[in-house]
Design a protein around this motif. Structure first.
Motif, PDB file in Angstrom:
ATOM      1  N   ASP A 137      32.476  32.345 101.568  1.00  0.00           N
ATOM      2  CA  ASP A 137      31.033  32.315 101.371  1.00  0.00           C
ATOM      3  C   ASP A 137      30.443  31.332 101.976  1.00  0.00           C
ATOM      4  N   ARG A 138      30.850  30.237 102.333  1.00  0.00           N
ATOM      5  CA  ARG A 138      30.329  29.110 103.335  1.00  0.00           C
ATOM      6  C   ARG A 138      30.376  29.587 104.585  1.00  0.00           C
ATOM      7  N   ALA A 139      31.257  30.229 104.947  1.00  0.00           N
ATOM      8  CA  ALA A 139      31.765  30.616 106.354  1.00  0.00           C
ATOM      9  C   ALA A 139      30.613  31.571 106.530  1.00  0.00           C
ATOM     10  N   ASP A 140      30.223  32.502 105.742  1.00  0.00           N
ATOM     11  CA  ASP A 140      29.177  33.662 105.973  1.00  0.00           C
ATOM     12  C   ASP A 140      27.812  32.915 106.262  1.00  0.00           C
ATOM     13  N   CYS A 141      27.603  31.775 105.290  1.00  0.00           N
ATOM     14  CA  CYS A 141      26.455  31.085 105.746  1.00  0.00           C
ATOM     15  C   CYS A 141      26.372  30.609 107.201  1.00  0.00           C
ATOM     16  N   CYS A 142      27.441  30.160 107.472  1.00  0.00           N
ATOM     17  CA  CYS A 142      27.548  29.232 108.897  1.00  0.00           C
ATOM     18  C   CYS A 142      27.333  30.488 110.044  1.00  0.00           C
ATOM     19  N   VAL A 143      28.017  31.681 109.856  1.00  0.00           N
ATOM     20  CA  VAL A 143      27.982  32.644 110.873  1.00  0.00           C
ATOM     21  C   VAL A 143      26.496  32.966 111.037  1.00  0.00           C
ATOM     22  N   LYS A 144      25.583  33.168 109.654  1.00  0.00           N
ATOM     23  CA  LYS A 144      24.332  33.661 109.695  1.00  0.00           C
ATOM     24  C   LYS A 144      23.479  32.616 110.227  1.00  0.00           C
ATOM     25  N   ASP A 145      23.621  31.560 110.034  1.00  0.00           N
ATOM     26  CA  ASP A 145      22.568  30.313 110.510  1.00  0.00           C
ATOM     27  C   ASP A 145      22.869  30.004 112.058  1.00  0.00           C
ATOM     28  N   THR A 146      24.040  30.178 112.540  1.00  0.00           N
ATOM     29  CA  THR A 146      24.493  29.777 113.679  1.00  0.00           C
ATOM     30  C   THR A 146      24.389  30.886 114.871  1.00  0.00           C
ATOM     31  N   GLY A 147      24.515  32.246 114.264  1.00  0.00           N
ATOM     32  CA  GLY A 147      24.608  33.548 115.182  1.00  0.00           C
ATOM     33  C   GLY A 147      25.898  33.635 115.767  1.00  0.00           C
ATOM     34  N   LEU A 148      26.819  32.962 115.142  1.00  0.00           N
ATOM     35  CA  LEU A 148      28.381  32.943 115.360  1.00  0.00           C
ATOM     36  C   LEU A 148      28.976  34.206 115.184  1.00  0.00           C
ATOM     37  N   VAL A 149      29.810  34.814 115.939  1.00  0.00           N
ATOM     38  CA  VAL A 149      30.817  35.970 115.773  1.00  0.00           C
ATOM     39  C   VAL A 149      32.130  35.201 115.363  1.00  0.00           C
ATOM     40  N   SER A 150      32.469  35.607 114.158  1.00  0.00           N
ATOM     41  CA  SER A 150      33.653  34.893 113.578  1.00  0.00           C
ATOM     42  C   SER A 150      34.894  36.014 113.219  1.00  0.00           C
ATOM     43  N   VAL A 151      36.007  36.055 113.230  1.00  0.00           N
ATOM     44  CA  VAL A 151      36.936  36.958 112.621  1.00  0.00           C
ATOM     45  C   VAL A 151      37.858  36.191 111.803  1.00  0.00           C
ATOM     46  N   CYS A 152      37.783  36.344 110.690  1.00  0.00           N
ATOM     47  CA  CYS A 152      38.810  36.007 109.662  1.00  0.00           C
ATOM     48  C   CYS A 152      39.975  36.933 109.445  1.00  0.00           C
ATOM     49  N   ALA A 153      41.101  36.695 109.719  1.00  0.00           N
ATOM     50  CA  ALA A 153      42.223  37.416 109.604  1.00  0.00           C
ATOM     51  C   ALA A 153      43.132  37.136 108.397  1.00  0.00           C
ATOM     52  N   TYR A 154      43.495  38.077 107.827  1.00  0.00           N
ATOM     53  CA  TYR A 154      44.587  37.930 106.526  1.00  0.00           C
ATOM     54  C   TYR A 154      45.650  38.990 106.686  1.00  0.00           C
ATOM     55  N   HIS A 155      46.884  38.674 106.462  1.00  0.00           N
ATOM     56  CA  HIS A 155      47.843  39.627 106.075  1.00  0.00           C
ATOM     57  C   HIS A 155      47.681  40.458 105.175  1.00  0.00           C
ATOM     58  N   ALA A 156      47.875  41.525 105.223  1.00  0.00           N
ATOM     59  CA  ALA A 156      47.671  42.505 103.934  1.00  0.00           C
ATOM     60  C   ALA A 156      48.435  42.094 102.476  1.00  0.00           C
ATOM     61  N   HIS A 157      49.745  41.763 102.818  1.00  0.00           N
ATOM     62  CA  HIS A 157      50.437  41.436 101.793  1.00  0.00           C
ATOM     63  C   HIS A 157      50.080  39.981 100.906  1.00  0.00           C
ATOM     64  N   THR A 158      49.175  39.354 101.726  1.00  0.00           N
ATOM     65  CA  THR A 158      48.946  37.961 101.156  1.00  0.00           C
ATOM     66  C   THR A 158      47.578  38.194  99.965  1.00  0.00           C
ATOM     67  N   LEU A 159      47.061  39.567 100.159  1.00  0.00           N
ATOM     68  CA  LEU A 159      45.669  39.652  99.274  1.00  0.00           C
ATOM     69  C   LEU A 159      46.259  40.825  98.079  1.00  0.00           C
ATOM     70  N   THR A 160      45.540  40.382  97.039  1.00  0.00           N
ATOM     71  CA  THR A 160      45.511  41.264  95.809  1.00  0.00           C
ATOM     72  C   THR A 160      44.352  42.217  96.149  1.00  0.00           C
ATOM     73  N   VAL A 161      44.000  43.262  95.422  1.00  0.00           N
ATOM     74  CA  VAL A 161      43.016  44.165  95.591  1.00  0.00           C
ATOM     75  C   VAL A 161      41.742  43.351  95.202  1.00  0.00           C
ATOM     76  N   PRO A 162      41.773  42.801  93.952  1.00  0.00           N
ATOM     77  CA  PRO A 162      40.393  42.087  93.656  1.00  0.00           C
ATOM     78  C   PRO A 162      40.104  40.855  94.629  1.00  0.00           C
ATOM     79  N   LEU A 163      41.057  40.229  95.203  1.00  0.00           N
ATOM     80  CA  LEU A 163      40.572  39.233  96.174  1.00  0.00           C
ATOM     81  C   LEU A 163      39.918  39.835  97.283  1.00  0.00           C
ATOM     82  N   GLN A 164      40.579  41.031  97.759  1.00  0.00           N
ATOM     83  CA  GLN A 164      40.155  41.751  99.368  1.00  0.00           C
ATOM     84  C   GLN A 164      38.967  42.099  98.908  1.00  0.00           C
ATOM     85  N   MET A 165      38.498  42.779  97.846  1.00  0.00           N
ATOM     86  CA  MET A 165      36.845  43.061  97.394  1.00  0.00           C
ATOM     87  C   MET A 165      36.153  42.038  97.267  1.00  0.00           C
TER      88      MET A 165
END
Length: 435
Positions: A137-165
């Protein structure tokens, strides 16, 4: 710094920067997408901050060293994600965000554009899902404030469905190994657009760039070739006019020379028009066009082309002559000439290609049918999706039907291809008439 839009690559522009959630499964796809993202950023003169584990950093760097010069490699900055995310302790959002700001601050102060690729990782701890959600959430605010392009990568097996949503709610874009789309859960998202993945887009762009280079080459060469073609055609016409006593065999050969000159000249025109449509947005502008004269021009040339291939082109025109369409002449010519050219190219010698053009109610229906080699069902399904060719033994660069589909869609029409291997192909195009 703030931008109205930032180019992700030559295909996609992201408004106000872009926060991309990448959930990957395949390591090779991951590395290819990371490399494509880095290279496209460097092409926009952006520096890159890459946060990843040592093994993946090594794979990414090896690929980059094979394709980039030293000065470009110097614009890529690597950070071990074990240190970045303070994995020697707990996943502390405040510390990580401050550390992130400290790394980026020198670039912002110097007015240097930078984009980031971060492989998010953590040690097992209580409430990690809440911490990750707060962090993104805080990273998203930073991206919008600065015009940054940012990729946040996660391996699929590390995420539960609720967390991914939850993470999709803080990322405007969602990427997998094969696809990039707007997140359907992101706040204030009004559009849903699906793109190919970054590595697939890079391949597509490379193929298009190569094709445009070929078109540019033909365009330049055509100016040198057309002058002698004009002279050859003129001599053929003089010889035919003055050959009252010539035998039929010689006259036939002279006519064939003249036909081939016409074919070469028109093929050059066709390639140049295709180049113009690919590179000039003005030529996509719609205007009020009478289709009958355009169709007759194409038929006249294609009849000659069929004759040079030992084929016969038969046509039926059921038009009154006063029909009008919102289209443009070059686009309409490209649609019809590509369909007829393919029918002629893939027909057997001494067979017949038929063209039917009928004005029916509020539309024009164009049907082109051949009795040639045909296609498999699989080839037919993929016909408009590839820049490649199905038959490597025939001439051409494999862009024709792609252009036809683009033009038909642009003119708000419909196209269907019916084909049977070994039995021929029929193309049906419907284009709206002005009422």
């Amino acid at each position: 710094m703030k931008y109205d839009f930032v180019k992700l690559n030559e295909i996609i522009e992201l408004s106000n920067g872009g926060h991309i959630l990448y959930v990957y499964e395949d390591t090779e796809c991951y590395v290819n997408n990371a490399v494509s993202y880095i290279v496209s950023g460097l092409e926009q003169e952006h520096h890159l901050l890459v946060v990843d584990n040592r093994e993946l950093l090594l794979l990414i760097n090896q690929k980059l060293e094979n394709i980039l010069p030293e000065e470009k490699l110097a614009m890529v900055h690597y950070t071990d994600n074990f240190d970045f995310y303070k994995m020697h302790g707990s996943f502390d959002v405040e510390n990580i965000v401050n550390h992130f700001k400290q790394i980026l601050e020198p670039f912002f102060k110097k007015g240097i554009s930078i984009r980031t690729w971060a492989h998010v990782d953590w040690k097992e701890q209580d409430n990690i899902a809440s911490a990750l959600k707060e962090f993104e959430d805080r990273a998203d605010c930073c991206v919008k404030d600065t015009g940054l392009v940012s990729v946040c990568a996660y391996h699929a097996h590390t995420l539960t469905v609720p967390l991914q949503m939850d993470l999709m709610r803080s990322h405007e874009y969602f990427m997998t190994d094969k696809e990039l789309t707007r997140s359907c859960l992101y706040r204030n998202t009004k559009k849903t657009v699906i793109f190919p993945s970054l590595s697939v887009q890079t391949k597509m762009q490379s193929e298009m760039d190569l094709y445009k280079q070929k078109l540019d080459f033909v365009h330049v060469v055509s100016h040198e070739v057309r002058n002698p073609l004009t002279v050859i055609k003129a001599y053929c016409s003089i010889m035919l006019d003055q050959s009252l006593n010539a035998n039929e065999e010689n006259l036939s050969k002279i006519k064939e020379i003249r036909d081939y000159v016409d074919v070469i000249d028109n093929e050059m025109n066709h390639i140049i028009h295709t180049e113009q449509m690919l590179s000039n947005d003005l030529l996509w502008k719609k205007e009020l066009v009478e289709p009958l004269p355009v169709i007759r021009d194409v038929i006249e040339f294609m009849t000659i082309k069929a004759r040079t291939q030992n084929l016969e082109l038969q046509h039926t025109l059921d038009l009154q002559g006063d029909e009008k369409m919102y289209t443009n002449k070059i686009g309409l010519k490209l649609i019809l000439s590509n369909l007829l050219s393919n029918a002629i190219k893939y027909s057997y010698e001494q067979s017949i290609v038929t063209l039917s053009v009928v004005a029916a109610h509020d539309k024009i229906v164009i049907k082109v049918k051949d009795h040639g080699i045909g296609m498999t069902e699989e080839q037919t399904r993929a016909l408009f999706k590839k820049y490649g060719k199905f038959n490597l033994h025939k001439s051409g660069l494999g862009i024709g039907l792609y252009m036809v589909k683009e033009l038909v869609d642009h003119f708000e029409g419909f196209i269907r291809i019916d084909s049977q291997l070994g039995a021929g192909t029929e193309a049906i195009v419907e284009l709206p008439l002005k009422q």
